[in-house]
Design a protein around this motif. Structure first.
Motif, PDB file in Angstrom:
ATOM      1  N   LEU A   1      33.497  43.568  40.008  1.00 11.94           N
ATOM      2  CA  LEU A   1      34.106  43.940  41.285  1.00 11.94           C
ATOM      3  C   LEU A   1      35.617  43.910  41.053  1.00 11.94           C
ATOM      4  N   PRO A   2      36.234  45.079  40.806  1.00 10.31           N
ATOM      5  CA  PRO A   2      37.675  45.082  40.546  1.00 10.31           C
ATOM      6  C   PRO A   2      38.430  44.393  41.679  1.00 10.31           C
ATOM      7  N   HIS A   3      39.270  43.481  41.314  1.00 15.17           N
ATOM      8  CA  HIS A   3      40.074  42.713  42.273  1.00 15.17           C
ATOM      9  C   HIS A   3      39.207  41.909  43.234  1.00 15.17           C
ATOM     10  N   GLY A   4      37.924  41.728  42.896  1.00 13.93           N
ATOM     11  CA  GLY A   4      37.029  40.941  43.733  1.00 13.93           C
ATOM     12  C   GLY A   4      37.256  39.454  43.529  1.00 13.93           C
ATOM     13  N   SER A   5      36.656  38.676  44.401  1.00 16.71           N
ATOM     14  CA  SER A   5      36.743  37.229  44.280  1.00 16.71           C
ATOM     15  C   SER A   5      35.424  36.628  44.754  1.00 16.71           C
TER      16      SER A   5
ATOM     17  N   GLU B   1      37.724  36.781  36.477  1.00 17.41           N
ATOM     18  CA  GLU B   1      38.704  37.205  35.488  1.00 17.41           C
ATOM     19  C   GLU B   1      39.921  37.759  36.210  1.00 17.41           C
ATOM     20  N   GLU B   2      41.000  37.918  35.489  1.00 21.22           N
ATOM     21  CA  GLU B   2      42.221  38.460  36.079  1.00 21.22           C
ATOM     22  C   GLU B   2      41.979  39.850  36.673  1.00 21.22           C
ATOM     23  N   GLU B   3      41.129  40.635  35.969  1.00 16.52           N
ATOM     24  CA  GLU B   3      40.886  42.015  36.402  1.00 16.52           C
ATOM     25  C   GLU B   3      39.906  42.130  37.561  1.00 16.52           C
ATOM     26  N   GLY B   4      39.149  41.094  37.821  1.00 19.11           N
ATOM     27  CA  GLY B   4      38.163  41.135  38.900  1.00 19.11           C
ATOM     28  C   GLY B   4      37.068  40.115  38.669  1.00 19.11           C
ATOM     29  N   LEU B   5      36.072  40.146  39.511  1.00 24.89           N
ATOM     30  CA  LEU B   5      34.945  39.217  39.450  1.00 24.89           C
ATOM     31  C   LEU B   5      33.796  39.861  38.692  1.00 24.89           C
ATOM     32  N   THR B   6      33.400  39.264  37.570  1.00 25.68           N
ATOM     33  CA  THR B   6      32.252  39.753  36.812  1.00 25.68           C
ATOM     34  C   THR B   6      31.008  39.066  37.339  1.00 25.68           C
ATOM     35  N   LEU B   7      29.999  39.851  37.645  1.00 26.57           N
ATOM     36  CA  LEU B   7      28.720  39.327  38.140  1.00 26.57           C
ATOM     37  C   LEU B   7      27.604  39.733  37.196  1.00 26.57           C
TER      38      LEU B   7
END
Length: 142
Positions: free
Chosen positions: A31-35, A50-56
């Motif tokens: 999820l780019p820029h996700g949290s 991650e800095e780039e987004g939330l990896t699920l």
């Protein structure tokens, strides 16, 4: 509150590996820029901010239902031995064993067990390779 310490001795970890292939298939999605809190409907089994987004890491069926594009499908092999987060060598031994057979692996260490995400079309080969490692003479077979 304390929890029981897992095994740290590599020879015992390998002897008691007992890999188990889970029935579900999984995909990695970002999820780019996700949290955290985003993507709850995807029922993730693992995540990393991650800095780039939330990896699920989500079940493939959930990704399909949510119409999420993905490039690879993985199966999860859980090493049922209760490994310690401070143990040394298990990840290296397992990933080396699979690498020698040309099988990629993404390892997720959790509180009690290590979980190996391998390409779905190589899950049977990976399970067989790991099962061959497990047992009393395990450290000699790596």
């Amino acid at each position: 509150m304390s929890t029981k310490q897992g095994e740290t001795e590599l020879s015992r970890l390998l002897a008691d590996l007992a890999p188990r292939l889970l029935a579900e298939k999984y995909v990695f999605y970002s999820l780019p820029h996700g949290s955290y809190g985003d993507g709850a409907e995807l029922a993730p089994v693992a995540s990393f901010q991650e800095e780039e987004g939330l990896t699920l890491v989500v079940p493939e069926r959930c990704a399909k239902e949510a119409h999420i594009a993905y490039s690879s499908v993985f199966c999860c092999i859980t090493l049922t031995v209760h490994s310690s987060l401070t143990g040394v060598g298990l990840t290296a031994a397992v990933s080396t064993k699979l690498a020698r057979r040309g099988i990629s692996v993404n390892v997720v260490a959790a509180m009690y067990h290590d979980h190996l995400f391998v390409p779905a079309d190589q899950a049977g080969r990976a399970l067989a390779a790991l099962a061959a490692v497990s047992g009393p003479q395990a450290s000699r077979r790596i």
